[in-house]
Design an enzyme around this catalytic site. Structure first.
Site, PDB file in Angstrom:
ATOM      1  N   SER A  49       0.828  -1.220   0.000  1.00  0.00           N
ATOM      2  CA  SER A  49       0.000   0.000   0.000  1.00  0.00           C
ATOM      3  C   SER A  49       0.859   1.265   0.000  1.00  0.00           C
ATOM      4  CB  SER A  49      -0.962   0.003   1.195  1.00  0.00           C
ATOM      5  OG  SER A  49      -0.238   0.010   2.414  1.00  0.00           O
ATOM      6  N   HIS A  50       2.168   1.126   0.292  1.00  0.00           N
ATOM      7  CA  HIS A  50       3.036   2.306   0.320  1.00  0.00           C
ATOM      8  C   HIS A  50       4.307   2.117  -0.494  1.00  0.00           C
ATOM      9  CE1 HIS A  50       0.098   3.174   3.351  1.00  0.00           C
ATOM     10  NE2 HIS A  50       0.401   4.441   3.177  1.00  0.00           N
ATOM     11  N   ALA A 126       5.830   3.964   4.188  1.00  0.00           N
ATOM     12  CA  ALA A 126       5.607   3.064   5.326  1.00  0.00           C
ATOM     13  C   ALA A 126       6.529   3.485   6.464  1.00  0.00           C
ATOM     14  CB  ALA A 126       5.894   1.624   4.911  1.00  0.00           C
ATOM     15  N   THR A 163      -5.315   8.699   8.973  1.00  0.00           N
ATOM     16  CA  THR A 163      -5.173   7.268   9.297  1.00  0.00           C
ATOM     17  C   THR A 163      -3.999   7.057  10.248  1.00  0.00           C
ATOM     18  OG1 THR A 163      -4.068   7.103   7.149  1.00  0.00           O
ATOM     19  CG2 THR A 163      -6.318   6.298   7.288  1.00  0.00           C
ATOM     20  N   ASP A 181       4.249  -1.489  12.882  1.00  0.00           N
ATOM     21  CA  ASP A 181       3.925  -0.277  12.113  1.00  0.00           C
ATOM     22  C   ASP A 181       2.475  -0.394  11.714  1.00  0.00           C
ATOM     23  OD1 ASP A 181       3.731   1.778  10.288  1.00  0.00           O
ATOM     24  OD2 ASP A 181       4.891   0.758   8.721  1.00  0.00           O
ATOM     25  N   ALA A 183      -1.469   1.630  11.052  1.00  0.00           N
ATOM     26  CA  ALA A 183      -2.403   2.750  11.020  1.00  0.00           C
ATOM     27  C   ALA A 183      -3.284   2.663  12.265  1.00  0.00           C
ATOM     28  CB  ALA A 183      -3.264   2.663   9.761  1.00  0.00           C
ATOM     29  N   ASP A 191      -4.816   0.729   1.429  1.00  0.00           N
ATOM     30  CA  ASP A 191      -5.440  -0.583   1.237  1.00  0.00           C
ATOM     31  C   ASP A 191      -6.885  -0.445   0.776  1.00  0.00           C
ATOM     32  OD1 ASP A 191      -3.343  -2.390   1.716  1.00  0.00           O
ATOM     33  OD2 ASP A 191      -3.485  -2.021   3.861  1.00  0.00           O
ATOM     34  N   ARG A 308       3.843 -15.718  15.018  1.00  0.00           N
ATOM     35  CA  ARG A 308       4.271 -14.714  14.041  1.00  0.00           C
ATOM     36  C   ARG A 308       4.332 -13.377  14.758  1.00  0.00           C
ATOM     37  NH1 ARG A 308       3.082 -10.313  11.111  1.00  0.00           N
ATOM     38  NH2 ARG A 308       2.127 -10.371   9.054  1.00  0.00           N
ATOM     39  N   LEU A 309       5.521 -12.806  14.762  1.00  0.00           N
ATOM     40  CA  LEU A 309       5.674 -11.498  15.403  1.00  0.00           C
ATOM     41  C   LEU A 309       5.419 -10.413  14.380  1.00  0.00           C
ATOM     42  CD1 LEU A 309       8.965 -12.020  17.448  1.00  0.00           C
ATOM     43  CD2 LEU A 309       6.658 -11.665  18.374  1.00  0.00           C
ATOM     44  N   PRO A 310       5.051  -9.203  14.828  1.00  0.00           N
ATOM     45  CA  PRO A 310       4.991  -8.086  13.888  1.00  0.00           C
ATOM     46  C   PRO A 310       6.362  -7.948  13.213  1.00  0.00           C
ATOM     47  CG  PRO A 310       4.424  -7.374  16.141  1.00  0.00           C
ATOM     48  CD  PRO A 310       4.751  -8.813  16.212  1.00  0.00           C
TER      49      PRO A 310
HETATM   50  P1  NDP Z   1      -1.150  -3.941   9.094  1.00  0.00           P
HETATM   51  O1  NDP Z   1      -2.455  -3.970   9.779  1.00  0.00           O
HETATM   52  O2  NDP Z   1      -0.966  -4.749   7.876  1.00  0.00           O
HETATM   53  O3  NDP Z   1      -0.002  -4.385  10.115  1.00  0.00           O
HETATM   54  C1  NDP Z   1       0.192  -3.690  11.301  1.00  0.00           C
HETATM   55  C2  NDP Z   1       1.298  -4.332  12.107  1.00  0.00           C
HETATM   56  O4  NDP Z   1       0.837  -5.582  12.640  1.00  0.00           O
HETATM   57  C3  NDP Z   1       2.530  -4.664  11.288  1.00  0.00           C
HETATM   58  O5  NDP Z   1       3.676  -4.430  12.050  1.00  0.00           O
HETATM   59  C4  NDP Z   1       2.365  -6.151  10.971  1.00  0.00           C
HETATM   60  O6  NDP Z   1       3.583  -6.837  10.755  1.00  0.00           O
HETATM   61  C5  NDP Z   1       1.680  -6.640  12.222  1.00  0.00           C
HETATM   62  N1  NDP Z   1       0.847  -7.791  11.997  1.00  0.00           N
HETATM   63  C6  NDP Z   1      -0.069  -7.960  11.001  1.00  0.00           C
HETATM   64  N2  NDP Z   1      -0.680  -9.148  11.141  1.00  0.00           N
HETATM   65  C7  NDP Z   1      -0.139  -9.734  12.243  1.00  0.00           C
HETATM   66  C8  NDP Z   1      -0.342 -10.991  12.905  1.00  0.00           C
HETATM   67  N3  NDP Z   1      -1.227 -11.875  12.452  1.00  0.00           N
HETATM   68  N4  NDP Z   1       0.403 -11.268  13.986  1.00  0.00           N
HETATM   69  C9  NDP Z   1       1.320 -10.389  14.445  1.00  0.00           C
HETATM   70  N5  NDP Z   1       1.556  -9.203  13.865  1.00  0.00           N
HETATM   71  C10 NDP Z   1       0.836  -8.876  12.790  1.00  0.00           C
HETATM   72  O7  NDP Z   1      -0.722  -2.424   8.773  1.00  0.00           O
HETATM   73  P2  NDP Z   1      -1.653  -1.186   8.439  1.00  0.00           P
HETATM   74  O8  NDP Z   1      -2.573  -1.594   7.358  1.00  0.00           O
HETATM   75  O9  NDP Z   1      -2.234  -0.652   9.679  1.00  0.00           O
HETATM   76  O10 NDP Z   1      -0.591  -0.145   7.865  1.00  0.00           O
HETATM   77  C11 NDP Z   1       0.018  -0.400   6.606  1.00  0.00           C
HETATM   78  C12 NDP Z   1       1.069   0.629   6.289  1.00  0.00           C
HETATM   79  O11 NDP Z   1       0.482   1.861   5.965  1.00  0.00           O
HETATM   80  C13 NDP Z   1       2.080   0.936   7.393  1.00  0.00           C
HETATM   81  O12 NDP Z   1       3.364   0.733   6.849  1.00  0.00           O
HETATM   82  C14 NDP Z   1       1.871   2.403   7.706  1.00  0.00           C
HETATM   83  O13 NDP Z   1       3.056   3.100   8.083  1.00  0.00           O
HETATM   84  C15 NDP Z   1       1.344   2.896   6.380  1.00  0.00           C
HETATM   85  N6  NDP Z   1       0.604   4.145   6.531  1.00  0.00           N
HETATM   86  C16 NDP Z   1       1.252   5.312   6.208  1.00  0.00           C
HETATM   87  C17 NDP Z   1       0.615   6.517   6.363  1.00  0.00           C
HETATM   88  C18 NDP Z   1       1.322   7.787   6.084  1.00  0.00           C
HETATM   89  O14 NDP Z   1       0.789   8.844   6.406  1.00  0.00           O
HETATM   90  N7  NDP Z   1       2.504   7.760   5.504  1.00  0.00           N
HETATM   91  C19 NDP Z   1      -0.775   6.592   6.840  1.00  0.00           C
HETATM   92  C20 NDP Z   1      -1.344   5.305   7.162  1.00  0.00           C
HETATM   93  C21 NDP Z   1      -0.671   4.132   7.007  1.00  0.00           C
HETATM   94  P3  NDP Z   1       4.102  -7.109   9.232  1.00  0.00           P
HETATM   95  O15 NDP Z   1       4.562  -5.782   8.742  1.00  0.00           O
HETATM   96  O16 NDP Z   1       5.183  -8.105   9.372  1.00  0.00           O
HETATM   97  O17 NDP Z   1       2.916  -7.637   8.491  1.00  0.00           O
HETATM   98  O1  PYC Z   2      -2.655   4.724   3.494  1.00  0.00           O
HETATM   99  O2  PYC Z   2      -3.834   5.834   4.950  1.00  0.00           O
HETATM  100  C1  PYC Z   2      -2.922   5.760   4.135  1.00  0.00           C
HETATM  101  C2  PYC Z   2      -2.069   6.943   3.914  1.00  0.00           C
HETATM  102  C3  PYC Z   2      -2.367   8.226   4.191  1.00  0.00           C
HETATM  103  C4  PYC Z   2      -1.269   8.973   3.816  1.00  0.00           C
HETATM  104  C5  PYC Z   2      -0.348   8.121   3.320  1.00  0.00           C
HETATM  105  N1  PYC Z   2      -0.857   6.884   3.398  1.00  0.00           N
END
Ligand code: NDP
Ligand code: PYC
Length: 342
Positions: A49-50, A126, A163, A181, A183, A191, A308-310
């Site tokens: 997604s990023h 990300a 987000t 990491d 949202a 996404d 499974r760890l983050p």
């Molecule tokens: P996810 O919900 O996919 O994952 C969140 C965290 O939980 C991750 O560290 C992930 O590890 C972990 N995780 C996921 N599933 C499991 C599981 N089953 N067991 C243990 N840990 C788990 O991420 P989001 O959708 O919330 O966010 C996606 C990305 O969007 C992020 O990188 C975020 O920085 C980015 N984002 C950026 C924004 C911006 O303004 N620039 C705004 C909003 C979001 P793993 O990574 O290994 O899957």
């Molecule tokens: O995926 O929510 C998002 C987001 C907002 C800004 C950058 N990414």
């Protein structure tokens, strides 16, 4: 549906290709290189997604007059012994962080803790990529960033928060840093955009339509609707905290103040990003080793059944990408070709 086999591209080659596109559309060579490496690294780590998905947005934003400055030179301000402020001067957050990184590290080491508040900045990446390098240096790092209004406060009807992700990285004794990491919305907007493009329904409980009614229709969420925070009032409180730490503390805009109306094509939030860096070795004296204690906790977590760890998925994707090349779909190869030719 994209059925052709993906092209496998080495990291450096993909980053170079992206840097050429970004430079062509208005970034200085240095900014282009940093953004391109960030975007390629997200794709390498399976943060789709990023990653490459965002290249269209970077280009349309750079082409939208007056929104982002691809040549901005950040100004690093030594605010206090443990506090660095960085004015990104309307440019991207990634080069702003790069500009203050050495000073931030030095402050964290000297004081045991340092706060870095970046303002007047744009971010489309990300956050894991921003915090992990600090943990590689032995620091605990927390980062938050606000974006643009897309999330309704708990029990509310209108989007106010972004987000607003929170990322955390810590050194551990038995492997690369542990990073999470996430949202503070149930789903990242990126996404939702991918789901809309693929005509997929969202999981229940993530969004409302323009009338505030619950919906799983990704397009309805994007078209005047909004997302919900994860975990009800708890996620909404964290999202509010992110707004405070980025905008009120850092001096950037609140997500609800970001106004793209006069900038067609622009998609980057113009806000702020804040870091808290902690040196766990500071004044440690006779305390047991920090990284070993973290490892002991993770062993307990594994023993309790968490398999499974983050960060595990991200590391597995990174290992595959580094061994075989980063998989880029035929559709994305076409998009990159078009962006390079625009
Ligand atoms: P996810 O919900 O996919 O994952 C969140 C965290 O939980 C991750 O560290 C992930 O590890 C972990 N995780 C996921 N599933 C499991 C599981 N089953 N067991 C243990 N840990 C788990 O991420 P989001 O959708 O919330 O966010 C996606 C990305 O969007 C992020 O990188 C975020 O920085 C980015 N984002 C950026 C924004 C911006 O303004 N620039 C705004 C909003 C979001 P793993 O990574 O290994 O899957
Ligand atoms: O995926 O929510 C998002 C987001 C907002 C800004 C950058 N990414």
């Amino acid at each position: 549906m994209d059925s052709a086999a993906p092209t496998l591209i080495p990291f450096a080659e993909l980053a170079e290709r992206l840097a050429c596109i970004l430079e062509r559309h208005g970034c200085s060579p240095e900014v282009a290189r940093l953004l391109a490496e960030n975007c390629a690294a997200a794709e390498r780590d399976g943060a789709h997604s990023h990653g490459l998905f965002r290249m269209k947005g970077y280009v349309s934003t750079l082409r939208s007059a007056g929104w982002v400055d691809g040549h901005a030179v950040p100004v690093v301000e030594d605010a206090a012994p443990a506090f660095l402020r960085i004015d990104a001067r309307g440019g991207f957050t990634v080069p702003a962080l790069a500009a203050g990184r050495a000073q931030a590290l030095a402050k964290a080491r000297a004081n045991g803790i340092a706060v870095v508040a970046i303002r007047n900045s744009h971010h489309l990446g990300a956050l894991s990529l921003d915090v992990e390098p600090f943990a590689d240096e032995g620091l605990v790092a927390i980062s938050v960033i606000n974006s643009m209004k897309a999330v309704v406060p708990h029990g509310g009807h209108t989007a106010v928060f972004g987000t607003n992700p929170i990322a955390f990285a810590t050194p551990r004794a038995g492997g690369p840093p542990l990073v999470f990491d996430m949202a503070t919305s149930g789903m990242a907007n990126g996404d939702v955009q991918i789901a809309a493009r693929e005509d997929r329904a969202l999981p229940e409980g993530n969004g409302v339509d323009r009338d505030g009614r619950p919906t799983t229709d990704a397009k309805a969420v994007l078209d005047g609707g909004a997302l919900l925070a994860f975990g009800g009032h708890k996620g909404a409180a964290l999202s509010l905290m992110v707004e405070v730490l980025c905008a009120a503390l850092g001096g950037g805009k609140f997500s609800h103040e970001v106004d793209l109306a006069d900038h067609p094509g622009a998609v980057t939030p113009h806000t702020g990003q804040t870091f808290i860096l902690i040196d766990p070795q500071a004044g440690r004296g006779a305390l047991p080793d920090f990284a070993t204690r973290v490892e002991a906790l993770l062993a307990e977590v594994a023993a309790a059944g968490q398999d499974r760890l983050p960060g595990d998925r991200r590391h597995a994707a990174r290992a595959r990408s580094l061994a075989m090349g980063i998989p880029v779909s035929a559709e994305m190869m076409t998009v990159l070709g078009e962006l390079a030719a625009l």
